[in-house]
Every structure is written in C-alpha cells, then in structure tokens.
Enzyme design. Structure first.
Site, PDB file in Angstrom:
ATOM      1  N   CYS A 132       0.817  -1.233   0.000  1.00  0.00           N
ATOM      2  CA  CYS A 132       0.000   0.000   0.000  1.00  0.00           C
ATOM      3  C   CYS A 132       0.846   1.276   0.000  1.00  0.00           C
ATOM      4  O   CYS A 132       0.537   2.239  -0.715  1.00  0.00           O
ATOM      5  CB  CYS A 132      -0.923   0.002   1.213  1.00  0.00           C
ATOM      6  SG  CYS A 132      -0.156  -0.605   2.715  1.00  0.00           S
ATOM      7  N   HIS A 245      -3.132   5.983   4.818  1.00  0.00           N
ATOM      8  CA  HIS A 245      -1.711   6.207   5.095  1.00  0.00           C
ATOM      9  C   HIS A 245      -1.296   7.590   4.561  1.00  0.00           C
ATOM     10  O   HIS A 245      -1.744   8.002   3.483  1.00  0.00           O
ATOM     11  CB  HIS A 245      -0.838   5.172   4.362  1.00  0.00           C
ATOM     12  CG  HIS A 245      -0.933   3.768   4.885  1.00  0.00           C
ATOM     13  ND1 HIS A 245      -1.650   3.391   6.002  1.00  0.00           N
ATOM     14  CD2 HIS A 245      -0.347   2.613   4.426  1.00  0.00           C
ATOM     15  CE1 HIS A 245      -1.522   2.095   6.197  1.00  0.00           C
ATOM     16  NE2 HIS A 245      -0.738   1.593   5.253  1.00  0.00           N
TER      17      HIS A 245
HETATM   18  P1  NAP Z   1      -6.921 -10.020   8.124  1.00  0.00           P
HETATM   19  O1  NAP Z   1      -7.987  -8.988   8.354  1.00  0.00           O
HETATM   20  O2  NAP Z   1      -6.263 -10.641   9.289  1.00  0.00           O
HETATM   21  O3  NAP Z   1      -7.568 -11.214   7.198  1.00  0.00           O
HETATM   22  C1  NAP Z   1      -6.858 -12.371   6.861  1.00  0.00           C
HETATM   23  C2  NAP Z   1      -7.698 -13.210   5.901  1.00  0.00           C
HETATM   24  O4  NAP Z   1      -6.929 -14.348   5.493  1.00  0.00           O
HETATM   25  C3  NAP Z   1      -8.962 -13.763   6.537  1.00  0.00           C
HETATM   26  O5  NAP Z   1      -9.992 -13.853   5.576  1.00  0.00           O
HETATM   27  C4  NAP Z   1      -8.533 -15.168   6.957  1.00  0.00           C
HETATM   28  O6  NAP Z   1      -9.590 -16.081   7.090  1.00  0.00           O
HETATM   29  C5  NAP Z   1      -7.656 -15.541   5.775  1.00  0.00           C
HETATM   30  N1  NAP Z   1      -6.774 -16.639   6.121  1.00  0.00           N
HETATM   31  C6  NAP Z   1      -5.849 -16.672   7.088  1.00  0.00           C
HETATM   32  N2  NAP Z   1      -5.277 -17.902   7.166  1.00  0.00           N
HETATM   33  C7  NAP Z   1      -5.875 -18.647   6.211  1.00  0.00           C
HETATM   34  C8  NAP Z   1      -5.763 -20.003   5.804  1.00  0.00           C
HETATM   35  N3  NAP Z   1      -4.902 -20.847   6.392  1.00  0.00           N
HETATM   36  N4  NAP Z   1      -6.559 -20.431   4.780  1.00  0.00           N
HETATM   37  C9  NAP Z   1      -7.434 -19.600   4.203  1.00  0.00           C
HETATM   38  N5  NAP Z   1      -7.608 -18.314   4.549  1.00  0.00           N
HETATM   39  C10 NAP Z   1      -6.841 -17.849   5.548  1.00  0.00           C
HETATM   40  O7  NAP Z   1      -5.771  -9.453   7.234  1.00  0.00           O
HETATM   41  P2  NAP Z   1      -5.831  -8.345   6.066  1.00  0.00           P
HETATM   42  O8  NAP Z   1      -5.495  -7.022   6.640  1.00  0.00           O
HETATM   43  O9  NAP Z   1      -7.081  -8.498   5.277  1.00  0.00           O
HETATM   44  O10 NAP Z   1      -4.555  -8.772   5.209  1.00  0.00           O
HETATM   45  C11 NAP Z   1      -4.485 -10.015   4.558  1.00  0.00           C
HETATM   46  C12 NAP Z   1      -3.253 -10.065   3.691  1.00  0.00           C
HETATM   47  O11 NAP Z   1      -3.397  -9.106   2.635  1.00  0.00           O
HETATM   48  C13 NAP Z   1      -1.941  -9.668   4.405  1.00  0.00           C
HETATM   49  O12 NAP Z   1      -1.380 -10.751   5.082  1.00  0.00           O
HETATM   50  C14 NAP Z   1      -1.114  -9.159   3.273  1.00  0.00           C
HETATM   51  O13 NAP Z   1      -0.438 -10.237   2.639  1.00  0.00           O
HETATM   52  C15 NAP Z   1      -2.145  -8.563   2.337  1.00  0.00           C
HETATM   53  N6  NAP Z   1      -2.205  -7.088   2.530  1.00  0.00           N
HETATM   54  C16 NAP Z   1      -1.717  -6.338   1.562  1.00  0.00           C
HETATM   55  C17 NAP Z   1      -1.736  -4.982   1.683  1.00  0.00           C
HETATM   56  C18 NAP Z   1      -1.120  -4.156   0.632  1.00  0.00           C
HETATM   57  O14 NAP Z   1      -0.400  -3.278   1.005  1.00  0.00           O
HETATM   58  N7  NAP Z   1      -1.404  -4.370  -0.637  1.00  0.00           N
HETATM   59  C19 NAP Z   1      -2.271  -4.356   2.784  1.00  0.00           C
HETATM   60  C20 NAP Z   1      -2.774  -5.132   3.789  1.00  0.00           C
HETATM   61  C21 NAP Z   1      -2.741  -6.517   3.633  1.00  0.00           C
HETATM   62  P3  NAP Z   1     -10.237 -16.408   8.545  1.00  0.00           P
HETATM   63  O15 NAP Z   1     -11.147 -15.247   8.855  1.00  0.00           O
HETATM   64  O16 NAP Z   1     -10.981 -17.664   8.292  1.00  0.00           O
HETATM   65  O17 NAP Z   1      -9.122 -16.534   9.511  1.00  0.00           O
HETATM   66  O1  3JN Z   2       1.233  -2.482   7.522  1.00  0.00           O
HETATM   67  C1  3JN Z   2       0.657  -1.951   6.563  1.00  0.00           C
HETATM   68  O2  3JN Z   2       0.200  -0.800   6.631  1.00  0.00           O
HETATM   69  C2  3JN Z   2       0.528  -2.688   5.290  1.00  0.00           C
HETATM   70  C3  3JN Z   2       0.695  -4.138   5.491  1.00  0.00           C
HETATM   71  C4  3JN Z   2       0.909  -4.980   4.514  1.00  0.00           C
HETATM   72  C5  3JN Z   2       1.174  -6.385   4.765  1.00  0.00           C
HETATM   73  C6  3JN Z   2       0.781  -6.963   5.974  1.00  0.00           C
HETATM   74  C7  3JN Z   2       1.085  -8.289   6.231  1.00  0.00           C
HETATM   75  C8  3JN Z   2       1.779  -9.049   5.323  1.00  0.00           C
HETATM   76  C9  3JN Z   2       1.843  -7.150   3.820  1.00  0.00           C
HETATM   77  C10 3JN Z   2       2.176  -6.546   2.499  1.00  0.00           C
HETATM   78  O3  3JN Z   2       1.247  -6.330   1.725  1.00  0.00           O
HETATM   79  O4  3JN Z   2       3.336  -6.278   2.196  1.00  0.00           O
HETATM   80  C11 3JN Z   2       2.162  -8.474   4.117  1.00  0.00           C
HETATM   81  C12 3JN Z   2       2.930  -9.318   3.165  1.00  0.00           C
HETATM   82  O5  3JN Z   2       2.299  -9.975   2.355  1.00  0.00           O
HETATM   83  O6  3JN Z   2       4.168  -9.335   3.263  1.00  0.00           O
END
Ligand code: NAP
Ligand code: 3JN
Length: 340
Positions: A132, A245
């Site tokens: 992000c 952010h």
């Molecule tokens: P979150 O609110 O904790 O949600 C995690 C999601 O992943 C939930 O739907 C969870 O399902 C699912 N999950 C976890 N373990 C799993 C498994 N073993 N099998 C299937 N599903 C599973 O986290 P979030 O903030 O949405 O972030 C999720 C991911 O998105 C991060 O880890 C990161 O890689 C990515 N992300 C990217 C950005 C970016 O900057 N582009 C920003 C934030 C996050 P349950 O509810 O069933 O546990």
């Molecule tokens: O912390 C934030 O503001 C953004 C978080 C992103 C994030 C959180 C957990 C795992 C990432 C990401 O998108 O880089 C990851 C990851 O996939 O490494």
C-alpha cells in the site's frame, strides 16, 4: 455488453478481502459467480455480495475449478502455496501479498503507472499487487519522473492501523476506550501501546537495520517504475489513525521542477487529486482520503537545501487504492484486454 467472470476472493473474511468485494460491487465488475474463501475458522460464516448472503468456503486445492480471476489477500504463505494451484486450474491470480512481488517472472502492477506489464501474467498466471505505501507513492512519482527524471526519494510514512488488519483496528479502539475509563491498557497486536503513540516499526527488522516494509518501498518502487537507478530510502511509522496512510516525500530530480510545475503536472495525472491551498488550511488528511480512491497530494514546496528538490505530502486509503481498488483495477484491465 462484455461477458462476466467467475471470481474467487481468498481471505474473503479479512479487512482487505471484504474491501475487495465492496470494490467489485461498487465498480460494477461483471461477476457471474463469487466464491468467498477463508480458513476453517470461518466455517458457518457468510459474506454479503450484490444483495445476497454467500456462504464462505474453506480454501483447499480444489477451490479454483472454473475460476477465471482469483483475488488473494490471506497472507504470503497462503499465496505461495495456493496461487500456483489457482493458476494451474486456469485462473489469473491477482495477489495482494509480498510473496511474488519481486519475482522477475511476475508483473508488479499499478494501473496508472505500468499497465503494460500486466501482459507478463501469461508466463505464470500471477500478477502481484504492490504494498500500500508503495502504490500511493508511485502514483504521484511517475508523472514527475516522466517530466524531470527522479534521482532520489526520501520518504517517511504515517501508516494507519487498518494496514495490520481488523484486529489492529479493534486494538486501537479498545486502548482508547480503556485509557478514557482509567482501565488497564492491553496490547496484543503491536509490541507497544499504539493509542496516542507512534511506532517506527512496520513488519520485521532486517539485518541492514531497516524494516521489511521500508525495503518493500525501495525495491517495489524501482520495479514498478522500471528504473533501478531511482534511489529510495524510507522510514515507516505506525500512527494511531484508523484508515489512510500519509507520506512525507522528498524528491531530487535531474531537471528543475518548480512547485507550480509539479502542481500542474499532478493536476492531470490519473488517480491523483491536488489538494494544496495552505492559505485556506487545505492539504491532504487521512479523514478526507479514507473511503475514496484518489491519491491526494499537497504541501508541494521547494526543498531549498538542494538544487532540484521538492517536498510533497501524499495521502490515500490504504485498504482501497493501497490494496483492493488497485487489485480490482487490474481485474478490469484483464477483463477488457486479455480475458475477453
Ligand atoms: P486479516 O484482516 O487478518 O484477514 C486475513 C484473511 O486471510 C482472513 O480472511 C482469513 O480467514 C484468511 N486466512 C488466514 N489464514 C488462512 C488459511 N490458512 N486459509 C485460508 N484463509 C486464511 O488481514 P488483512 O489485513 O485483510 O490482510 C491479509 C493479507 O493481505 C496480508 O497478510 C497481506 O499479505 C495482504 N495485505 C496487503 C496490503 C497491501 O499493502 N497491498 C495491505 C494489507 C494486507 P479467517 O477469517 O478464516 O481466519
Ligand atoms: O502495515 C501496513 O500498513 C501494510 C501491510 C501490509 C502487509 C501486511 C502483512 C503481510 C503485507 C504486504 O502487503 O506487504 C504483508 C505481506 O504480504 O508481506
């Protein structure tokens, strides 16, 4: 009218997954069938989509039969394991984790900056969505780079707790409640209290003294902008803000750009809105950036310490343009140009 697509959302119960479904709906992406996938913890849950309640399915290797587009946001280890399985089943994966971002065979895409790189998905069936903090920065840097060639970027971020997921949003709210009621403040998500505090610590510390989040900003910026010569140094900070952010960005360019030049260039840049009228107290703020898709830029001024330098203040909704909206924009290009 174009056709519609079977779309899977992996991590459908999470902060990013829920926003991805909201964006698909808002932007009227042509979804023929939505498959919400999550872990066993979500058995019995459902998600609302297009006026219907759809039961969440537990992710497994057979989840992707007939799926054409799979939006992943369930963390890096799930993406590492399941993105190739989804691609082998014929889906194009748009992955929100860092698992594939720096793989040279996988495109890392911000549609306003490098939409042409999407074509590379044909090699592995996966497209990576950047971090992000990187996305909102490159949307602003790219038009300035095209005009004046950026040599160096110094960025400090002020990142909202929603970037850590729903549990961090709950933790900040709970800590504020506890403090105002003279109760014990509990911390589970962050190593320190986040309420009324700032933590210069996002993701894990690395051997070079930087955090992984800081190095993501360095490496991803160079890959998306297709220019390894752009020097980037970052300090990433978690602040007690719920959504959006902010970034203080200092750039040094090869050619001189005045603040007025930069304002003019950015006023027609795709996905960008200039909010820069300090005399009227107008500048980008998280409260204004949250809930919409533009990257706001303001406080544009000369850096008097170098010949060709500018300072900018850049704010965007981290769950929307920083994650879900960017992924859905990529899906829209796939639908328009590749999966007709
Ligand atoms: P979150 O609110 O904790 O949600 C995690 C999601 O992943 C939930 O739907 C969870 O399902 C699912 N999950 C976890 N373990 C799993 C498994 N073993 N099998 C299937 N599903 C599973 O986290 P979030 O903030 O949405 O972030 C999720 C991911 O998105 C991060 O880890 C990161 O890689 C990515 N992300 C990217 C950005 C970016 O900057 N582009 C920003 C934030 C996050 P349950 O509810 O069933 O546990
Ligand atoms: O912390 C934030 O503001 C953004 C978080 C992103 C994030 C959180 C957990 C795992 C990432 C990401 O998108 O880089 C990851 C990851 O996939 O490494």
């Amino acid at each position: 009218m174009g056709r519609s697509y079977k779309v899977a959302v992996v991590g459908a119960t999470g902060a990013v997954g829920r926003q991805m479904m909201a964006c698909l709906e808002e932007r009227k992406f042509p979804v023929a069938e939505l498959i919400p996938l999550a872990s066993e913890r979500s058995i019995g849950k459902s998600v609302s989509f297009a006026g219907r309640e759809i039961p969440v399915q537990v992710l497994n290797k057979d989840s992707f039969a007939g799926v054409e587009i799979a939006l992943f946001s369930a963390g890096g280890s799930i993406s590492k394991e399941y993105a190739p399985i989804a691609a082998a089943a014929g889906a194009v994966v748009v992955d929100n984790s860092s698992a594939w971002r720096m793989d040279p065979e996988i495109p890392l895409v911000v549609p306003e900056v490098n939409p042409q790189d999407i074509a590379l998905y044909k090699k592995r069936g996966i497209i990576a969505n950047p971090n992000c903090s990187t996305i909102q920065m490159v949307v602003v840097l790219q038009p300035l780079h095209a005009a004046a060639k950026i040599k160096r970027v110094v960025v400090s971020t002020y990142q909202a707790v929603s970037g850590t997921g729903q549990k961090a949003v709950d933790e900040l709210a709970e800590q504020v409640r506890a403090l105002f009621n003279s109760q014990e403040v509990k911390k589970k998500v962050y190593p320190h209290r986040i309420a009324f505090n700032c933590l210069p610590h996002i993701d894990v510390f690395q051997d070079n003294g930087y955090t992984k989040e800081e190095m993501k900003m360095v490496n991803e910026t160079q890959k998306i902008m297709g220019d390894k010569s752009i020097l980037v140094t970052a300090t990433t900070v978690r602040v007690p803000v719920f959504y959006a952010h902010s970034e203080a960005v200092n750039i040094e360019t090869e050619k001189k750009l005045t603040p007025d030049d930069a304002r003019k260039i950015l006023s027609t840049a795709p996905g960008v809105k200039v909010v820069d009228d300090p005399a009227k107290n107008k500048y980008p703020m998280p409260l204004d950036a949250a809930g919409q898709d533009l990257t706001l830029v303001g406080r544009i001024r000369e850096d008097f310490t170098i010949n060709n330098g500018l300072n900018l203040w850049v704010v965007a909704d981290n769950l929307r343009k920083g994650a879900a909206t960017n992924a859905v924009q990529i899906a829209e290009i796939l639908a328009k140009d590749y999966l007709k």
